[in-house]
Design an enzyme around this catalytic site. Structure first.
Site, PDB file in Angstrom:
ATOM      1  N   ASP A 186      50.452  45.397  34.009  1.00  0.00           N
ATOM      2  CA  ASP A 186      49.729  44.346  33.294  1.00  0.00           C
ATOM      3  C   ASP A 186      50.084  44.170  31.805  1.00  0.00           C
ATOM      4  O   ASP A 186      49.953  43.107  31.231  1.00  0.00           O
ATOM      5  CB  ASP A 186      48.191  44.668  33.076  1.00  0.00           C
ATOM      6  CG  ASP A 186      47.295  44.180  34.415  1.00  0.00           C
ATOM      7  OD1 ASP A 186      47.770  43.582  35.161  1.00  0.00           O
ATOM      8  OD2 ASP A 186      46.074  44.409  34.245  1.00  0.00           O
ATOM      9  N   HIS A 240      72.772   3.026  56.268  1.00  0.00           N
ATOM     10  CA  HIS A 240      73.497   4.357  55.915  1.00  0.00           C
ATOM     11  C   HIS A 240      74.842   4.437  56.517  1.00  0.00           C
ATOM     12  O   HIS A 240      75.848   5.217  56.099  1.00  0.00           O
ATOM     13  CB  HIS A 240      72.471   5.656  56.520  1.00  0.00           C
ATOM     14  CG  HIS A 240      71.435   5.664  55.793  1.00  0.00           C
ATOM     15  ND1 HIS A 240      70.413   4.956  55.397  1.00  0.00           N
ATOM     16  CD2 HIS A 240      70.973   7.071  54.982  1.00  0.00           C
ATOM     17  CE1 HIS A 240      69.447   5.419  54.532  1.00  0.00           C
ATOM     18  NE2 HIS A 240      69.879   6.824  54.356  1.00  0.00           N
ATOM     19  N   HIS A 277      37.608  43.783  35.134  1.00  0.00           N
ATOM     20  CA  HIS A 277      37.821  42.578  34.741  1.00  0.00           C
ATOM     21  C   HIS A 277      36.603  41.589  34.757  1.00  0.00           C
ATOM     22  O   HIS A 277      36.532  40.894  33.965  1.00  0.00           O
ATOM     23  CB  HIS A 277      38.851  41.866  35.503  1.00  0.00           C
ATOM     24  CG  HIS A 277      40.217  42.312  35.141  1.00  0.00           C
ATOM     25  ND1 HIS A 277      40.766  41.769  34.295  1.00  0.00           N
ATOM     26  CD2 HIS A 277      41.341  43.026  35.658  1.00  0.00           C
ATOM     27  CE1 HIS A 277      42.045  42.146  33.948  1.00  0.00           C
ATOM     28  NE2 HIS A 277      42.248  42.867  35.043  1.00  0.00           N
ATOM     29  N   GLU A 287      46.588  40.880  45.198  1.00  0.00           N
ATOM     30  CA  GLU A 287      47.333  40.665  44.056  1.00  0.00           C
ATOM     31  C   GLU A 287      48.199  41.982  43.710  1.00  0.00           C
ATOM     32  O   GLU A 287      49.249  41.698  43.284  1.00  0.00           O
ATOM     33  CB  GLU A 287      46.269  40.096  43.063  1.00  0.00           C
ATOM     34  CG  GLU A 287      46.880  39.925  41.571  1.00  0.00           C
ATOM     35  CD  GLU A 287      45.880  39.502  40.585  1.00  0.00           C
ATOM     36  OE1 GLU A 287      46.217  39.054  39.505  1.00  0.00           O
ATOM     37  OE2 GLU A 287      44.621  39.972  40.732  1.00  0.00           O
ATOM     38  N   HIS A 288      47.511  43.159  43.395  1.00  0.00           N
ATOM     39  CA  HIS A 288      47.899  44.270  43.215  1.00  0.00           C
ATOM     40  C   HIS A 288      47.775  45.323  44.196  1.00  0.00           C
ATOM     41  O   HIS A 288      46.697  45.372  44.876  1.00  0.00           O
ATOM     42  CB  HIS A 288      47.285  45.091  41.867  1.00  0.00           C
ATOM     43  CG  HIS A 288      47.416  44.099  40.853  1.00  0.00           C
ATOM     44  ND1 HIS A 288      46.126  43.184  40.498  1.00  0.00           N
ATOM     45  CD2 HIS A 288      48.163  43.795  39.758  1.00  0.00           C
ATOM     46  CE1 HIS A 288      46.247  42.362  39.382  1.00  0.00           C
ATOM     47  NE2 HIS A 288      47.632  42.720  38.703  1.00  0.00           N
ATOM     48  N   GLN A 345      40.599  47.394  37.720  1.00  0.00           N
ATOM     49  CA  GLN A 345      40.580  46.200  38.148  1.00  0.00           C
ATOM     50  C   GLN A 345      39.197  45.826  38.165  1.00  0.00           C
ATOM     51  O   GLN A 345      38.869  44.678  37.745  1.00  0.00           O
ATOM     52  CB  GLN A 345      41.064  46.045  39.341  1.00  0.00           C
ATOM     53  CG  GLN A 345      41.270  44.773  39.859  1.00  0.00           C
ATOM     54  CD  GLN A 345      42.776  44.104  39.063  1.00  0.00           C
ATOM     55  OE1 GLN A 345      43.542  44.774  38.631  1.00  0.00           O
ATOM     56  NE2 GLN A 345      42.634  43.043  38.835  1.00  0.00           N
TER      57      GLN A 345
END
Length: 854
Positions: free
Chosen positions: A782, A841, A682, A748-749, A679
């Site tokens: 991924d 109504h 990235h 996220e992960h 990670q």
């Protein structure tokens, strides 16, 4: 430049102010807040550190990037000359001043806690910067005090500052900066030199600023000036050639400004030249030339080979370095140094590194106080010795080790790559909350930057889109779209092995997403004669953004194209930046064929998002936009989703990539380190967290050792180093505390390196995707396991799901009542409608009930 008029003393609530404050000079950070504040500062920001008496290693603060540190008299004596005086600021109150004047010769500055305006001259000292820290500052009085005390610098707590207008309780950051600025011009304007942060060799031009334009520039982070004819000049507002503001400085007389900017688009000067003072020269000119050749050099040319053949470029750098070492005369040294700089800069450009990045690295190195011995690495020493012994024969350097986990990697050895560490049980609630913080994302500032780009596409349509594709993607296209049938990539473009890997990933992702699809409506009889149902329909037109250009991301095309295909969306528009020759990568083209993409939009960035949102004559308008991208893409998505004219939705908020690993005593250090690094590579803003459950010191040390060893074996080691430096190891004493922390962080992960990991999944409440056990690396999710890799970041896993089949669908409900059903339900509806005062109504039911009675 002169000292700034004020220095902001950061408190825990200062994050929203930091982007504006960082433009104006250093900020002062208490050492207790350092780990929380540093990740939120812009990378170009400088900072001072307010040390505390409990601080043991003051030198490390300077080594790690602090421009200066503020110390007490006792700390100054402990340093005993081990730090440069210009990097030290002594803090004194008025009572200490008289007895401590002899210490001022050992420092470059003094913080005086006083409400009386004071300068170095009134103190009777020279060569010392004076910082005044008032005891009870009043926002309304501060501008005058700042002006009276120049060239001293006021220290202002961020609790008193605001990006808004000055009020009784807060002082505007712009007003604090503007307080001492003077003008000798009849119109009151200030000469302003604009300099490119990418090219320091020559300024872009000379303009003028007003107090109004300076305030707007500070608050927006953009180049804003004062035209002497037309009023406020927001650079790039109409042309799209915007300026991202990096810093604003004063000259020594406080009557002229320097704006340091990143110039985007066509440039600054109205003439076809790099600056208002002519074209660039030297290294800056070479850098521009190499950037141009990176985009447009013909296949097979020497320059193209330099950018695509790493072995060739490496060999040339080694060759030219040796020839420079062998050069003797002045002319020979200059000639060989020029060759080495050419190939070294080609290496930089090929990796996206600018001359400013190199200068920043030099500046960072210059901040280090501790120095290594400076001896050459053994392999080079041995090489020189062998060459001398052999009378000039060249010994080739050792090749890089090829083991999956090498024991050492001296080529990139620049100190150990380590995370920060915190013991959760030792922290109070506020300190624990800081561990959950991500970097501050100034989304409003980015939205302002993309507005001109979005508006140009909206107004000019295809013509504006083509112009910006030429400007930003360097591709001159007759049309930005491609319709099926798409050309099948050849074997040379897409080898069989790559095609097979894409096929396998596509099959797995499709199988998992098909299983998510609803196959029949939900039908419920809520009472006799009343049947309610819910059924699914695809979103008719979707746009999927696949980052491209220099990157090749078929995995993102799969993760977005497959659920759109499974959901049976009528139109799937895939947007991806073209290469300079107008083509797109064969991998992405192949995925477009597999997933039934109905249109390929060859455009990137905010302009692609705008084309998807509003449509053009050529580009179909879509109803929802999916996909990752850089900050420009993200800001454009946020902008268009809030525009009712666009009538478009987006998938989810986006931020830097994240992973949180929970590890117990059964965890393999090699596996844990590899997951953290997968990670970290990235980007430098990637968020990497290890939650360690009662691990021994030896176990943790082995994990950190493996992080260092494996990181040095990566081609993206510099990116990993920066990400890991900001990352965190959180020590906890049991599994429940680890799970609680993870659920609060909402990663996220999430990777579970745990004994009986599968039994822990039921305790997970907040995560984008969970990877269970030692043999479930995040890389599989991924690429090819079947789950989707487009996931919520920045803590949004508390509210958002990752992209899935339902993301490309919507639900419609229906109800059907029989006559008997209305007889039973009707009186309830009438009662409620009358209670709300909505007689029409009620009447719609009454007339039917009346007919049923007739």
């Amino acid at each position: 430049m002169s000292t700034p008029p004020f220095l902001a003393l950061v408190d825990p609530t200062a994050a929203p102010l930091l982007p504006a404050l960082a433009l104006l000079g250093p900020v002062l950070i208490p050492v207790s807040l350092l780990s929380a504040v540093l990740p939120t500062l812009p990378p170009t920001a400088s900072y001072f550190v307010q040390a505390e008496e409990s601080t043991d290693d003051l030198i490390s603060l300077l080594d790690n990037g602090a421009s200066k540190i503020v110390v007490s008299p006792s700390q100054l004596k402990e340093l005993d000359g081990s730090a440069p005086r210009e990097r030290l600021i002594l803090k004194l109150d008025e009572q200490e001043l008289a007895s401590s004047k002899d210490l001022l010769s050992a420092v470059g500055g003094v913080v005086l806690v006083s409400d009386v305006p004071t300068t170095a001259k009134t103190l009777g000292v020279s060569g010392v910067d004076v910082y005044l820290q008032p005891t009870s500052p009043s926002p309304s009085e501060l501008p005058d005090l700042i002006k009276q005390s120049r060239p001293s610098t006021y220290i202002l707590p961020t609790s008193l500052l605001t990006t808004g207008p000055t009020s009784a309780a807060y002082l505007s950051i712009a007003d604090a900066f503007l307080a001492p600025i003077i003008s000798d011009r009849p119109d009151g304007l200030f000469p302003t030199i604009v300099s490119s942060t990418l090219h320091s060799s020559r300024p872009l031009g000379l303009v003028y600023s007003s107090k109004e334009s300076i305030a707007e520039a500070i608050n927006t982070g953009k180049g804003v000036y004062q035209s002497r004819k037309h009023g406020l000049w927001r650079k790039g507002e109409t042309s799209g050639a915007i300026q991202e503001l990096v810093s604003i400085g004063l000259d020594c007389d406080s009557d002229a400004l320097l704006f340091d900017v990143v110039q985007h688009g066509s440039g600054f000067c109205h003439l076809p030249q790099s600056t208002c003072f002519g074209d660039l020269s030297g290294l800056a000119r070479l850098e521009d030339t190499l950037h141009a050749r990176l985009q447009s050099a013909p296949e097979g040319s020497y320059t193209k080979r330099l950018f695509t053949d790493d072995k060739l470029l490496r060999s040339k750098i080694l060759e030219e370095a040796e020839e420079l070492c062998d050069a003797e005369t002045k002319e020979e040294v200059a000639f060989e140094a020029a060759d080495l700089l050419y190939f070294a800069l080609a290496r930089c450009v090929s990796k996206g590194v600018t001359l400013r990045d190199v200068e920043a690295a030099l500046d960072k190195k210059s901040l280090k106080v501790s120095r290594r011995t400076g001896n050459a690495k053994p392999k080079f020493t041995e090489q020189v010795e062998k060459k001398d012994q052999a009378s000039g024969s060249i010994v080739k350097p050792q090749s890089k080790p090829t083991e999956p986990v090498p024991t050492s990697f001296p080529e990139n050895d620049d100190g150990p790559i380590k995370c920060r560490t915190a013991v959760l049980g030792d922290l109070d609630k506020s300190e624990q909350a800081k561990l959950l913080l991500r970097p501050v994302l100034n989304s409003l500032a980015m939205i302002d930057k993309v507005k001109p780009i979005v508006e140009r596409v909206r107004k000019e349509g295809d013509a504006g889109l083509r112009a910006m594709t030429k400007q930003f993607d360097k591709a001159d296209l007759p049309s930005n779209i491609l319709r099926p049938p798409y050309a099948t990539p050849s074997e040379s473009e897409l080898p069989t092995s790559v095609r097979a890997a894409i096929d396998q990933a596509y099959a797995n992702v499709k199988a998992f997403h098909q299983a998510q699809a609803e196959t029949k409506p939900l039908v419920v009889t809520t009472m006799p004669g009343v049947v309610c149902s819910r059924f699914v329909r695809p979103i008719a037109r979707v746009g999927v953004y696949v980052p491209g250009g220099t990157a090749i991301l078929p995995s993102t095309a799969i993760m977005l194209g497959v659920p759109a295909q499974v959901a049976e969306c009528r139109e799937i528009v895939l947007a991806t930046p073209p290469r300079p020759d107008g083509s797109i990568s064969p991998e992405v083209l192949y995925v477009a064929q597999l997933t039934g993409v109905t249109c390929i939009l060859k455009a990137g960035g905010a302009q692609a998002v705008a084309a998807l949102a509003y449509g053009t004559d050529e580009v179909p308008k879509v109803d929802k936009i999916f996909g990752p991208g850089n900050q420009w893409v993200t800001a454009a998505k946020m902008l268009v989703q809030n525009d009712t004219d666009a009538l478009v939705a987006i998938d989810m908020p986006a931020g830097p990539s994240e992973v949180l690993v929970i590890a117990d005593k059964t965890a393999s250090p090699i596996f844990v380190a590899s997951d953290l690094l997968s990670q970290a590579e990235h980007g430098t803003d990637s968020q990497v967290v290890l939650v360690a459950i009662d691990l021994t010191e030896d176990h943790l040390a082995e994990i950190e050792h493996q992080i260092d060893v494996q990181a040095h074996a990566l081609p993206r080691v510099k990116i990993a180093r920066e990400a890991i430096k900001k990352s965190l190891i959180v020590k906890v004493d049991n599994l429940d505390r680890a799970i609680d922390f993870s659920n609060e962080y909402a990663p996220e992960h999430l990777i579970l390196h745990l004994e009986n990991a599968s039994q822990v999944v039921e305790k997970i409440e907040n995560a984008g995707s969970v990877f269970v056990g030692a043999f479930s690396p995040e890389s599989c999710g991924d690429y090819a396991s079947g789950t989707n890799h487009t996931l919520p970041t920045n803590g949004f896993a508390r509210q958002f799901s990752g992209v899935n089949t339902l993301s490309f669908q919507k639900h419609i409900t229906s109800q059907e009542l029989t006559a008997d059903g209305l007889r039973i339900l009707g009186p309830t509806v009438v009662e409620l409608a009358e209670r709300e005062g909505l007689e029409a109504h009620a009447n719609a039911v009454r007339v039917r009930l009346a007919q049923l009675k007739a």
